[in-house]
Design a protein around this motif. Structure first.
Motif, PDB file in Angstrom:
ATOM      1  N   LEU A 266     -59.078 -21.235  19.522  1.00  0.00           N
ATOM      2  CA  LEU A 266     -57.712 -20.813  19.207  1.00  0.00           C
ATOM      3  C   LEU A 266     -56.987 -20.388  20.476  1.00  0.00           C
ATOM      4  N   ASP A 267     -55.670 -20.594  20.481  1.00  0.00           N
ATOM      5  CA  ASP A 267     -54.836 -20.046  21.543  1.00  0.00           C
ATOM      6  C   ASP A 267     -54.715 -18.534  21.370  1.00  0.00           C
ATOM      7  N   LEU A 268     -54.253 -17.883  22.445  1.00  0.00           N
ATOM      8  CA  LEU A 268     -54.154 -16.431  22.401  1.00  0.00           C
ATOM      9  C   LEU A 268     -53.227 -15.958  21.292  1.00  0.00           C
ATOM     10  N   ASP A 269     -52.068 -16.619  21.162  1.00  0.00           N
ATOM     11  CA  ASP A 269     -51.114 -16.200  20.133  1.00  0.00           C
ATOM     12  C   ASP A 269     -51.695 -16.362  18.733  1.00  0.00           C
ATOM     13  N   ARG A 270     -52.493 -17.407  18.544  1.00  0.00           N
ATOM     14  CA  ARG A 270     -53.051 -17.658  17.213  1.00  0.00           C
ATOM     15  C   ARG A 270     -54.186 -16.711  16.877  1.00  0.00           C
ATOM     16  N   THR A 271     -54.850 -16.128  17.886  1.00  0.00           N
ATOM     17  CA  THR A 271     -55.932 -15.189  17.597  1.00  0.00           C
ATOM     18  C   THR A 271     -55.431 -13.964  16.846  1.00  0.00           C
ATOM     19  N   PHE A 272     -54.164 -13.573  17.109  1.00  0.00           N
ATOM     20  CA  PHE A 272     -53.592 -12.433  16.398  1.00  0.00           C
ATOM     21  C   PHE A 272     -53.139 -12.825  14.991  1.00  0.00           C
ATOM     22  N   GLU A 273     -52.834 -14.101  14.808  1.00  0.00           N
ATOM     23  CA  GLU A 273     -52.353 -14.563  13.508  1.00  0.00           C
ATOM     24  C   GLU A 273     -53.473 -15.048  12.599  1.00  0.00           C
ATOM     25  N   GLU A 274     -54.590 -15.506  13.190  1.00  0.00           N
ATOM     26  CA  GLU A 274     -55.658 -16.123  12.412  1.00  0.00           C
ATOM     27  C   GLU A 274     -56.842 -15.171  12.214  1.00  0.00           C
ATOM     28  N   ARG A 275     -56.590 -13.902  12.010  1.00  0.00           N
ATOM     29  CA  ARG A 275     -57.679 -12.949  11.764  1.00  0.00           C
ATOM     30  C   ARG A 275     -58.459 -13.328  10.513  1.00  0.00           C
ATOM     31  N   ASP A 276     -57.746 -13.759   9.492  1.00  0.00           N
ATOM     32  CA  ASP A 276     -58.418 -14.132   8.239  1.00  0.00           C
ATOM     33  C   ASP A 276     -59.329 -15.339   8.447  1.00  0.00           C
ATOM     34  N   VAL A 277     -58.884 -16.278   9.277  1.00  0.00           N
ATOM     35  CA  VAL A 277     -59.716 -17.454   9.544  1.00  0.00           C
ATOM     36  C   VAL A 277     -61.001 -17.051  10.261  1.00  0.00           C
ATOM     37  N   ILE A 278     -60.885 -16.171  11.256  1.00  0.00           N
ATOM     38  CA  ILE A 278     -62.061 -15.710  11.987  1.00  0.00           C
ATOM     39  C   ILE A 278     -63.009 -14.968  11.059  1.00  0.00           C
ATOM     40  N   SER A 279     -62.474 -14.076  10.249  1.00  0.00           N
ATOM     41  CA  SER A 279     -63.308 -13.293   9.325  1.00  0.00           C
ATOM     42  C   SER A 279     -64.013 -14.205   8.322  1.00  0.00           C
ATOM     43  N   ALA A 280     -63.293 -15.178   7.776  1.00  0.00           N
ATOM     44  CA  ALA A 280     -63.893 -16.084   6.787  1.00  0.00           C
ATOM     45  C   ALA A 280     -65.015 -16.902   7.409  1.00  0.00           C
TER      46      ALA A 280
END
Length: 309
Positions: free
Chosen positions: A133-147
């Motif tokens: 993920l790009d840096l900006d998306r890491t803050f937006e994709e928390r749910d994706v990382i957790s899942a």
């Protein structure tokens, strides 16, 4: 004698100690298992059974409680770790795992320390996901990382006798330089939105003013048009009424003239008006020229010549 007494004393002490050990082991063989707990029992070093909540009695010196597991859901803190995003920016990430033991036997013999293993697997999975993920998306994709972390831990947890309910990322901390750049970007975006909102408001206000002026001019023109229409209709009605009255008067005058004695009456009325005009002209200081023959009324009507002084 003293040697025999000493030997007897030593034997009694040994038997006393053995009795105490037996009593201790006897008490240790009685187990009261609390609710939502599981005790794994080994008999002569081999797994024997799992004790659920309640009262249980074991065989001293043979059975042993090897593992005690709490079956309630527990939270495990994942320490902060450094990760690199897809655009090569280093961030520090930490989180929390919510998990519980569902199979005490596998949690005892399937892995040495399931808590440590879950933390390590959560960290490696988090690094792998953030690396895509790009840096900006890491803050937006928390749910994706957790899942993704929960999915991987569930697959491994089936062998470890645990169940991972959820994984939550607590903090994603970029370097100070990146943080300052992000703050500047956020401020610039806010200023852009403010300028855009102001321009939109100014545009809308101008549109509203122009619409108001347009509506006012239309209303005025429609009012002026209606006014002129009303005046024209009034004048037309006035002219029509006058023409009707004139026509009626002419018709009546013609009827009177054609009647017996009508022409004489008309001559008398014209003569009366003629003398009244003489009187009015003389009052204004005008010179009136009369015909030579005052008794010839026809000559009056045809040769009147007025000259103003």
């Amino acid at each position: 004698m003293n040697v025999e007494l000493n030997q007897d004393f030593i034997v009694m002490v040994i038997w006393g100690l053995l009795f105490l050990v037996f009593i201790l082991k006897l008490f240790q063989s009685i187990r009261l298992v609390p609710t939502k707990s599981a005790y794994v029992v080994e008999r002569l070093g081999k797994y024997h059974c799992t004790l659920d909540a309640g009262f249980h009695a074991l065989i001293p010196f043979v059975d042993k409680v090897a593992y005690i597991h709490d079956l309630k859901e527990e939270t495990i803190n994942v320490p902060p770790q450094e990760c690199f995003s897809c655009d090569e920016v280093k961030v520090e990430v930490d989180g929390v795992i919510y998990m519980s033991v569902v199979d005490p036997v596998k949690a005892s013999y399937g892995i040495t320390d399931y808590r440590y293993a879950a933390i390590q697997l959560a960290q490696t999975t988090t690094r792998s996901v953030i690396g895509t993920l790009d840096l900006d998306r890491t803050f937006e994709e928390r749910d994706v990382i957790s899942a993704k972390v929960v999915e991987v831990l569930d697959q491994a947890g089936a062998l470890w006798g645990i169940r991972v309910h959820r994984y939550e990322i607590k903090n994603i901390t970029p370097p100070d330089t990146v943080k300052n750049a992000m703050e500047m970007q956020v401020n610039a975006e806010r200023e852009r939105r403010a300028v855009l909102a102001k321009s939109e408001g100014d545009k809308q206000s101008r549109i509203n003013r122009s619409e108001g002026i347009k509506t006012e001019m239309i209303n005025r023109s429609e009012g002026e048009m209606q006014k002129r229409i009303n005046e024209a209709e009034g004048k037309a009605e006035e002219i029509l009424t006058l023409s009707k009255a004139t026509a009626e008067s002419i018709e009546r005058l013609a009827e009177v003239i054609s009647a017996p004695g009508g022409q004489n009456a008309l001559r008398m009325q014209l003569g009366e008006q003629y003398f009244k005009q003489f009187a009015a002209l003389s009052q204004d200081g005008n010179r009136v020229i009369l015909p030579g023959n005052m008794m010839d009324f026809e000559q009056w009507l045809t040769h009147v010549d007025l000259q103003q002084k």
